[in-house]
Scaffold this motif. Structure first.
Motif, mmCIF file in Angstrom:
data_model
loop_
_atom_site.group_PDB
_atom_site.id
_atom_site.type_symbol
_atom_site.label_atom_id
_atom_site.label_comp_id
_atom_site.label_asym_id
_atom_site.label_seq_id
_atom_site.Cartn_x
_atom_site.Cartn_y
_atom_site.Cartn_z
ATOM 1 N N PRO A 131 0.941 -1.114 0.163
ATOM 2 C CA PRO A 131 0.297 -0.350 -0.295
ATOM 3 C C PRO A 131 0.909 1.080 -0.084
ATOM 4 N N SER A 135 1.666 10.338 0.968
ATOM 5 C CA SER A 135 1.090 11.106 -0.053
ATOM 6 C C SER A 135 1.998 10.718 -1.426
ATOM 7 N N TYR A 136 1.382 11.320 -2.129
ATOM 8 C CA TYR A 136 2.395 11.516 -3.700
ATOM 9 C C TYR A 136 3.105 12.583 -3.912
ATOM 10 N N LEU A 142 1.151 11.695 -8.874
ATOM 11 C CA LEU A 142 -0.202 11.680 -9.490
ATOM 12 C C LEU A 142 -0.438 11.444 -10.222
ATOM 13 N N MET A 146 -3.212 8.189 -11.312
ATOM 14 C CA MET A 146 -4.880 8.120 -11.533
ATOM 15 C C MET A 146 -5.134 7.906 -12.916
ATOM 16 N N GLU A 149 -5.439 4.054 -12.192
ATOM 17 C CA GLU A 149 -6.961 4.328 -11.665
ATOM 18 C C GLU A 149 -8.027 4.072 -13.194
ATOM 19 N N LYS B 16 -6.494 5.403 7.086
ATOM 20 C CA LYS B 16 -5.573 4.289 6.879
ATOM 21 C C LYS B 16 -3.851 4.527 7.314
ATOM 22 N N LEU B 20 -1.820 2.649 10.221
ATOM 23 C CA LEU B 20 0.022 3.446 10.822
ATOM 24 C C LEU B 20 0.407 3.916 12.282
ATOM 25 N N GLU B 41 -4.510 -6.246 1.750
ATOM 26 C CA GLU B 41 -3.295 -6.078 1.945
ATOM 27 C C GLU B 41 -2.129 -5.261 2.766
ATOM 28 N N LEU B 42 -3.193 -3.851 3.438
ATOM 29 C CA LEU B 42 -3.067 -3.223 3.751
ATOM 30 C C LEU B 42 -2.361 -3.736 5.742
ATOM 31 N N ASN B 186 -5.391 15.671 1.364
ATOM 32 C CA ASN B 186 -5.174 14.606 0.016
ATOM 33 C C ASN B 186 -4.986 13.561 0.366
ATOM 34 N N SER B 189 -6.971 10.559 -4.832
ATOM 35 C CA SER B 189 -5.716 10.757 -5.822
ATOM 36 C C SER B 189 -6.956 12.267 -6.701
ATOM 37 N N TRP B 190 -9.048 11.179 -6.843
ATOM 38 C CA TRP B 190 -9.056 12.561 -6.933
ATOM 39 C C TRP B 190 -8.980 14.414 -6.609
ATOM 40 N N CYS B 192 -6.507 14.792 -3.952
ATOM 41 C CA CYS B 192 -5.618 15.826 -4.199
ATOM 42 C C CYS B 192 -5.468 16.714 -5.657
ATOM 43 N N TYR B 193 -5.682 15.880 -6.558
ATOM 44 C CA TYR B 193 -5.879 17.217 -8.062
ATOM 45 C C TYR B 193 -6.901 18.160 -8.027
ATOM 46 N N ARG B 196 -5.034 20.555 -5.859
ATOM 47 C CA ARG B 196 -3.803 20.867 -5.975
ATOM 48 C C ARG B 196 -3.786 22.260 -6.808
ATOM 49 N N ASN B 208 -1.398 16.668 4.042
ATOM 50 C CA ASN B 208 -1.085 15.435 3.671
ATOM 51 C C ASN B 208 -1.973 14.165 5.010
ATOM 52 N N PRO B 209 -1.658 12.831 4.958
ATOM 53 C CA PRO B 209 -2.687 12.656 5.511
ATOM 54 C C PRO B 209 -2.069 12.372 7.021
ATOM 55 N N GLU B 210 -0.627 12.070 6.171
ATOM 56 C CA GLU B 210 0.723 11.197 7.523
ATOM 57 C C GLU B 210 0.884 12.422 8.371
ATOM 58 N N LYS B 263 -16.635 14.756 -10.195
ATOM 59 C CA LYS B 263 -16.772 13.689 -10.751
ATOM 60 C C LYS B 263 -17.687 12.696 -9.671
#
Lengths: 328, 264
Positions: A131, A135-136, A142, A146, A149, B16, B20, B41-42, B186, B189-190, B192-193, B196, B208-210, B263
């Motif tokens: 995983p 972040s990107y 990024l 995308m 996806e 997530k 962590l 997987e995670l 972020n 990905s959508w 994040c975009y 941005r 950022n999530p972290e 979207k």
């Protein structure tokens, strides 16, 4: 057999086009500039002037093709705007997928990058199941994420596809932005002094271009209709990379190490000056960061399922140096 | 015995990162997320590389039954829950007129019903593991009037309010309740975009999530009542208190126009 190939003027695309053509496969190469000196030349390569951002040009080139190799991407990390990344990598990919579905293409081989997984977690090799932990890091990562996806969305619509996550590529071929190792070798051949940040213990994965090309062909020929594979070679630190290149090129270059943060500060100031003089930055602090993270990976899955084979780093590097000596 | 944390919406984004973060602090995990979201997987990655025990349940939290399934699972396995992180949430989708009634109901179910009920069902377990903590992931949207985020903002206002009251009420049980109200994150990905593409000031508010997860977990351990992560975000909260409405309206409208077609 006919295939469509995008990105024929890029590093991987150029070499892949020639390899496919020499196997007797008719390659429809979609290129923006058919006069470009990077266009691969072979009797089996048919050039189509066009752009992945333009539907009509794709449809002309894809007609009657059995497979699609989508290697085109916008990779210029120095670009501070996201628009070109998004238009080429995300929308362009969607156009290719859309046309592939419409024209009943058997399988799309999509060239992606190892960097969509992010850096390695500690010294754990990146594998297909890892995983993403952070972040990107930039617009390239990024938009490549995308576009993967989108590839997965089109799988659900019935379009077969294989994603290849390629690590750092080196080897004979035209010099492009993505071919850092070749540029490094050229520096060892020509320069007396090389100034580098003192983070040379960071490790990355390097893969020989011929292995990458073979992986694409294996992905096409394989019975596996959908999958995602890391295509890499050996995990090597900058220290080992520099030493190997130095030994093989018999270079007398002096490698001067400078504090990592100081380098970033200098680059930052240099770029400020460039903004004033309105020229494009050569490198940005973000690019440096992306070059100096650990990216160790394993290609076990590709070896097992695609019968992918790798060339050892020493052998690949020797061939690259011979090539660069010849062209320079 | 090592305690467990239950985290909803743990397969991506802030959930997530919180998983962590807690694993790195040597806390076992019970992770909840939708099927096919990469949860096995995670879980496997955390179990192998961070050496904590990880259980996971793939459930749709817009269905109330799922909440009972979580508490049944935890009780059957006799897991001691010391931390509950109500993170799962459905984001906003567009103008109120355009939202389907089904979407609104599932948004309310995930954002309101699930955290409320899950807190209720796990309360005895938390009490038994006291001192224990609840971390509710709310949003800055709970403080502002935002077009296109009407129902979302309202569900988050509910969660912030619930956290405040429970924080008072559960003190005697030695359970702290923390509400964290991030601005933009972020995550997908959508997003994040979209983040941005925002103006300079708004981009400075995006975390950022972290980073947000570290702030959130620290706040939970410090038993803080409410946290707005990010310096710029805290400034905005202050500015919001002193600016007249018409200026705020102008500014929010200007940013919303920058959003590309949303979207579906």
């Amino acid at each position: 057999m006919k295939v469509l190939l995008t990105g024929a003027t890029g590093y991987i695309g150029h070499e892949l086009a020639l390899a496919l053509a020499s196997k007797g496969i008719i390659v429809h190469a979609l290129v923006r500039d058919i006069e470009s000196e990077r266009v691969p030349k072979h009797k089996n390569i048919v050039l189509f002037k066009g752009d992945i951002c333009n539907h009509e040009s794709i449809e002309k080139a894809i007609d009657n093709c059995d497979y699609v190799f989508h290697t085109a991407a916008y990779t210029n990390l120095k670009d501070s705007r996201i628009d070109s990344f998004y238009n080429t990598n995300v929308l362009g990919t969607e156009n290719i997928l859309n046309a592939s579905l419409k024209f009943d293409v058997k399988k799309v081989i999509y060239t992606s990058t190892l960097s969509v997984f992010g850096p390695s977690y500690k010294d754990v090799f990146i594998s297909e199941n890892q995983p993403r932990i952070v972040s990107y890091a930039n617009d390239y990562e990024l938009t490549k994420g995308m576009s993967e996806e989108r590839v997965n969305e089109y799988r659900k619509k019935g379009l077969s596809s294989i994603i290849l996550n390629v690590s750092k590529v080196y080897g004979p071929g035209p010099g492009t932005y993505s071919n850092g190792v070749n540029r490094l070798i050229s520096m060892f051949l020509k320069k007396d002094v090389l100034i580098v940040p003192n983070k040379l213990e960071s490790e990355s994965n390097y893969v020989f271009i011929k292995d990458v090309v073979n992986a694409h062909i294996l992905a096409m020929e394989s019975d596996i209709s959908n999958g995602k594979y890391i295509i890499g070679g050996e995990n090597i630190s900058y220290n080992r990379l520099f030493n190997t290149i130095k030994t093989l090129t018999k270079s007398k270059i002096r490698v001067v190490k400078i504090n990592y943060d100081l380098v970033k500060v200098c680059v930052f100031i240099l770029n400020l000056l460039k903004v004033v003089s309105r020229s494009n930055p050569v490198v940005t602090p973000k690019v440096i960061d992306s070059l100096f993270v650990n990216r160790l990976s394993t290609s076990e899955k590709a070896k097992k399922e695609l019968h992918y084979k790798t060339t050892s780093f020493g052998v690949g590097l020797k061939e690259t140096i011979q090539y660069l000596n010849k062209v320079s | 015995m090592k305690p467990y944390a239950v985290i909803t919406g743990a397969s991506s984004g802030l959930g997530k990162s919180i998983a962590l973060e807690l694993a790195h602090r040597n806390i076992n995990l019970v992770l909840i997320a939708l099927p096919y979201s990469g949860l096995p997987e995670l879980s496997d990655f955390i179990r192998t590389n961070i050496q904590v025990d990880v259980h996971y349940l793939e459930l749709d939290l817009s269905d109330t039954k799922s909440t009972y399934q979580i508490s049944d699972y935890v009780n059957n396995k006799k897991l001691h829950i010391k931390y509950l992180v109500n993170n799962a949430g459905v984001l906003s989708k567009g103008f109120f007129t355009d939202l389907s009634d089904r979407f609104i109901l599932s948004q309310i179910a995930v954002n309101i019903t699930t955290p409320t009920l899950l807190t209720k069902l796990l309360l005895d377990n938390l009490k038994a593991s006291a001192p224990a903590s609840i971390l509710n992931i709310s949003s800055m949207a709970s403080f502002f009037a935002l077009p296109k985020k009407q129902v979302y903002g309202a569900t988050k206002a509910y969660l912030t309010s619930l956290s405040h009251s429970l924080n008072k009420e559960l003190k005697r049980d030695n359970i702290s309740v923390t509400a964290i109200c991030p601005g933009g994150l972020n995550t997908t990905s959508w997003l994040c975009y979209q983040n941005r593409c925002m103006g300079w000031l708004i981009r400075k508010t995006i975390l950022n999530p972290e980073d947000a997860s570290r702030i959130a977990v620290n706040a939970m351990f410090k038993k803080e009542k409410l946290v707005v992560p990010g310096v710029v975000n805290r400034c905005l909260m202050f500015v919001d208190k002193i600016l007249p409405d018409f200026i705020k309206d102008y500014l929010t409208n200007r940013e919303l126009k920058k959003l590309n077609v949303s979207k579906t």
